[in-house]
Design a protein around this motif. Sequence first.
Motif, PDB file in Angstrom:
ATOM      1  N   PRO A 113      26.893   3.887-128.125  1.00 54.64           N
ATOM      2  CA  PRO A 113      25.450   3.836-128.377  1.00 54.64           C
ATOM      3  C   PRO A 113      24.817   2.718-127.555  1.00 54.64           C
ATOM      4  N   PRO A 114      23.497   2.772-127.333  1.00 58.83           N
ATOM      5  CA  PRO A 114      22.839   1.779-126.467  1.00 58.83           C
ATOM      6  C   PRO A 114      23.030   0.340-126.931  1.00 58.83           C
ATOM      7  N   GLY A 115      23.178   0.122-128.237  1.00 58.35           N
ATOM      8  CA  GLY A 115      23.267  -1.236-128.753  1.00 58.35           C
ATOM      9  C   GLY A 115      24.670  -1.807-128.808  1.00 58.35           C
ATOM     10  N   ALA A 116      25.668  -1.093-128.291  1.00 58.11           N
ATOM     11  CA  ALA A 116      27.035  -1.613-128.320  1.00 58.11           C
ATOM     12  C   ALA A 116      27.147  -2.868-127.459  1.00 58.11           C
ATOM     13  N   ALA A 117      27.989  -3.804-127.887  1.00 56.76           N
ATOM     14  CA  ALA A 117      28.184  -5.041-127.125  1.00 56.76           C
ATOM     15  C   ALA A 117      29.097  -4.789-125.930  1.00 56.76           C
ATOM     16  N   LEU A 118      28.791  -5.460-124.825  1.00 57.51           N
ATOM     17  CA  LEU A 118      29.569  -5.341-123.593  1.00 57.51           C
ATOM     18  C   LEU A 118      29.649  -6.700-122.926  1.00 57.51           C
ATOM     19  N   LEU A 119      30.167  -6.732-121.704  1.00 57.72           N
ATOM     20  CA  LEU A 119      30.296  -7.992-120.984  1.00 57.72           C
ATOM     21  C   LEU A 119      29.242  -8.078-119.887  1.00 57.72           C
ATOM     22  N   GLU A 120      28.608  -9.236-119.774  1.00 57.68           N
ATOM     23  CA  GLU A 120      27.684  -9.535-118.687  1.00 57.68           C
ATOM     24  C   GLU A 120      28.337 -10.595-117.817  1.00 57.68           C
ATOM     25  N   THR A 121      28.626 -10.247-116.553  1.00 53.31           N
ATOM     26  CA  THR A 121      29.230 -11.204-115.636  1.00 53.31           C
ATOM     27  C   THR A 121      28.168 -11.792-114.721  1.00 53.31           C
ATOM     28  N   THR A 122      28.508 -12.905-114.074  1.00 55.95           N
ATOM     29  CA  THR A 122      27.566 -13.583-113.189  1.00 55.95           C
ATOM     30  C   THR A 122      28.224 -13.854-111.848  1.00 55.95           C
ATOM     31  N   LEU A 123      27.738 -13.190-110.812  1.00 58.67           N
ATOM     32  CA  LEU A 123      28.109 -13.392-109.413  1.00 58.67           C
ATOM     33  C   LEU A 123      29.536 -12.961-109.063  1.00 58.67           C
ATOM     34  N   ASN A 124      30.558 -13.567-109.678  1.00 55.91           N
ATOM     35  CA  ASN A 124      31.915 -13.277-109.194  1.00 55.91           C
ATOM     36  C   ASN A 124      32.779 -12.498-110.172  1.00 55.91           C
ATOM     37  N   GLY A 125      32.139 -11.802-111.128  1.00 61.93           N
ATOM     38  CA  GLY A 125      32.861 -10.856-111.971  1.00 61.93           C
ATOM     39  C   GLY A 125      33.873 -11.470-112.910  1.00 61.93           C
ATOM     40  N   CYS A 126      34.883 -10.676-113.279  1.00 61.56           N
ATOM     41  CA  CYS A 126      35.924 -11.117-114.203  1.00 61.56           C
ATOM     42  C   CYS A 126      37.098 -10.142-114.102  1.00 61.56           C
ATOM     43  N   ASP A 127      38.245 -10.539-114.670  1.00 60.80           N
ATOM     44  CA  ASP A 127      39.415  -9.666-114.784  1.00 60.80           C
ATOM     45  C   ASP A 127      39.790  -9.565-116.256  1.00 60.80           C
ATOM     46  N   VAL A 128      40.012  -8.343-116.727  1.00 66.57           N
ATOM     47  CA  VAL A 128      40.376  -8.128-118.122  1.00 66.57           C
ATOM     48  C   VAL A 128      41.516  -7.122-118.209  1.00 66.57           C
ATOM     49  N   ARG A 129      42.257  -7.181-119.321  1.00 65.88           N
ATOM     50  CA  ARG A 129      43.399  -6.298-119.533  1.00 65.88           C
ATOM     51  C   ARG A 129      43.312  -5.681-120.929  1.00 65.88           C
ATOM     52  N   PRO A 130      43.063  -4.376-121.049  1.00 66.08           N
ATOM     53  CA  PRO A 130      43.000  -3.751-122.376  1.00 66.08           C
ATOM     54  C   PRO A 130      44.401  -3.554-122.962  1.00 66.08           C
ATOM     55  N   ARG A 131      44.494  -3.673-124.274  1.00 68.16           N
ATOM     56  CA  ARG A 131      45.777  -3.480-124.947  1.00 68.16           C
ATOM     57  C   ARG A 131      46.031  -2.020-125.300  1.00 68.16           C
ATOM     58  N   SER A 132      44.996  -1.192-125.144  1.00 69.52           N
ATOM     59  CA  SER A 132      45.146   0.247-125.330  1.00 69.52           C
ATOM     60  C   SER A 132      44.337   0.934-124.238  1.00 69.52           C
ATOM     61  N   THR A 133      44.596   2.205-124.010  1.00 76.12           N
ATOM     62  CA  THR A 133      43.866   2.933-122.978  1.00 76.12           C
ATOM     63  C   THR A 133      42.395   3.042-123.359  1.00 76.12           C
TER      64      THR A 133
END
Length: 289
Positions: free
Chosen positions: A51-71
Amino acid sequence: MTDRALAVVRAGALTTVQDQGRPGHAHLGVPRSGALDAPAAALVNRLVGNPPGAALLETTLNGCDVRPRSTVMVAVGGAPCPVTVDGRPVAWGAPVRVPAGALLSVGTAVSGVRSYVGVSGGVTVEPVLGSRSTDLLSGLGPPPLTDGTVLPLGTPTAPHARVDVVPHPRPPAELILRVTLGPRDDWFTTAAIRTLTTHTYRVSSASNRIGLRTEGPALERALPGELPSEGMVLGAVQVPPDGRPVVFLADHPTTGGYPVIAVVRPTDLPATAQAVPGTPVRFVVVRRR
């Protein structure tokens, strides 16, 4: 912690959790906060079935690296940037399947400033006053991400979008901000109003989520002294003692004592999130109070 989680491997320059913010609490001194580029955030949520109100990540300039624990399904939007999964290039601006344990890398913005990383199910950190947004000014919400942070994820409630092409606005080459003069334009000379509306300013490198600072000619005051502190709205163009306009953004203070010469139309504010330092800024009066 269940396997519905996202581990932060590289937090980048500034990565925060954002949603649609916490409006309605200004009387308590609580800023609105929320994603600076709200249309981009809503789009990536839609791409992964959130839904539109779901929380997400906002990065600034140089991004980020993340690893999900499930698909999970992931979409990256906002500022265009390279995106890889375990080093393999994948699509930007489209839903991508990321297997459990794979490394999703969001690279440095090619243009613009802020990229948005939507994950199926959304980030489900504990809400504060109805929002999961990080507020840099008040400190409400989760702190900015650091390496090693683990974020809980919700359960997907809808399938991801199945599209071939999704249009994304380009970051602005020139920022045109339509404004309504006031409420304190009478604190400035006629020449200052003319300067604001005819000269080109530039985005300052000191800009942040609190405000877009500008570089350019100073605005001359007609009245000396200071105002009693009064309420500030999103998009207020406040003029501090150096005379250079500041456009208040999502994490702005709810009150202030410097005069507000104009207010930017809400529909023009998302573009400020993607304006890199040095971007030309023009203020265009569309309404006088």
